[in-house]
Design an enzyme around this catalytic site. Structure first.
Site, short mmCIF file in Angstrom:
data_model
loop_
_atom_site.label_atom_id
_atom_site.label_comp_id
_atom_site.label_asym_id
_atom_site.label_seq_id
_atom_site.Cartn_x
_atom_site.Cartn_y
_atom_site.Cartn_z
N SER A 155 -22.98 30.00 -20.61
CA SER A 155 -24.10 29.93 -21.68
C SER A 155 -24.55 28.65 -22.09
CB SER A 155 -23.36 30.68 -23.39
OG SER A 155 -25.43 31.11 -23.59
N ASP A 207 -25.25 36.26 -19.78
CA ASP A 207 -24.75 35.29 -20.59
C ASP A 207 -23.39 35.81 -20.45
OD1 ASP A 207 -23.77 33.45 -22.65
OD2 ASP A 207 -25.84 34.21 -23.72
#
Length: 326
Positions: free
Chosen positions: A42, A187
């Protein structure tokens, strides 16, 4: 002049708190460290990719100081119809916002260093993403081969987009496998937000330090008290998901805690959330300074020889399984 010291590094995801990672990197660079291999998830994937492209912490901070992060909440087509349209779009495309503007921004940054695909990077780079179709974690670029894609020729910016694609908040990236099935990629923090195991799974004695960088919250930090609407509620769900992932696992190997830089995610008396795209300049600077301070405190006590002797001197000192807390 400070003598150059090689190290590897793993950067945790944390959304908008990621500026704290840049502050920590700045202190490490000041102390003469050079990153040989980097990995992240991320927001950590963004920082890792920029380091791999040859950016210094000062350059990263300069670039980020000009960015209006609110623009990365790029409305999808359906949002033109108002809030109802946004909800319909999320139901159709599985996300409130498009990540195309973010990918374009990062692609332009990487291009300034001559980096387009993984074949152009300056040091080892690995990123995590989550394949929600197969319910598995992906390590990029290597796992792209499973989809019939040449990892070396894949765009770095696109891989980072996958890794930072906050579920529900951003539309997932779609990959098609060899059988024609669509895989939704989001993610990396969903399944592995602090992937120390990518660079060191505890099965060897590292020749250079493998540092970790992650976020903690100081006691007493306040959350904003404003009553939530639907969109704020989604943001809170996402932040809870990421933070619960962090809190729900022990370290992969003994000694991970001792080689991790813990960055305070509280500025003043406010807890900084992963989706705080509208952070004030004061909060941005506060997070950066938190990173500098955390790295400074860590390096004052760090002793690689002592760490390696204590945690890698014999097989019994290693715990190789990732375990949930009971």
């Amino acid at each position: 002049m400070t003598k150059e010291k090689l190290c590897d590094a793993v950067f945790e995801g944390g959304g908008m708190r990621g500026i704290g990672l840049v502050g920590a990197v700045a202190k490490f660079e000041e102390q003469g460290y050079k990153f040989r291999n980097v990995a992240g998830s991320s927001a950590g994937a963004i920082v890792a990719s920029l380091i791999a492209a040859g950016y210094t912490a000062e350059e990263m901070r300069e670039e980020m100081s000009h960015v209006d992060f609110e623009k990365f909440k790029q409305p999808a087509f359906w949002s033109k119809l108002g809030k109802l349209g946004a909800v319909l779009g999320a139901a159709r495309n599985f996300g409130l916002y498009s990540a195309e503007l973010f990918e374009k921004w990062l692609e332009e940054l990487l291009a300034r260093k001559g980096v387009y695909t993984f074949s152009h990077i300056k040091c080892g780079l690995k990123l995590t993403a989550s394949d929600v179709t197969d319910e598995k974690s992906l390590v990029l670029p290597g796992d792209l081969a499973k989809f019939g894609i040449d990892p070396n020729e894949f765009k770095v910016a696109t891989a980072v987009r996958m890794s930072m694609g906050i579920p529900v908040f951003y539309e997932p990236y779609e990959l098609v496998d060899k059988d024609g099935a669509i895989h939704y990629i989001v993610d990396g923090g969903m399944l592995s937000n602090y992937p120390m195991w990518i660079l060191d799974d505890g099965s060897r004695k590292p020749d250079v330090p493998v540092f970790g960088f992650r976020f903690v919250r100081s006691p007493g930090g306040k959350r904003r008290s404003k009553k939530a609407n639907l969109f704020m509620y989604v943001k809170q769900i996402v932040s809870t998901l990421v933070d619960a992932n962090d809190d729900g696992y022990t370290t992969i190997v003994r000694g991970d805690s001792e080689r991790t830089v813990y960055i305070d995610a509280t500025v003043g008396d406010v807890k900084v959330e992963a989706t705080d795209f509208g952070m004030s300049r004061e909060t941005v600077n506060g997070m950066y300074n938190n990173g500098v301070y955390a790295a400074d405190m860590f390096l004052r006590k760090w002793d690689f020889k002592k760490w390696r002797k204590e945690y890698r001197s014999n097989p019994d000192s290693i715990m190789r399984k990732l375990r949930r807390k009971t």
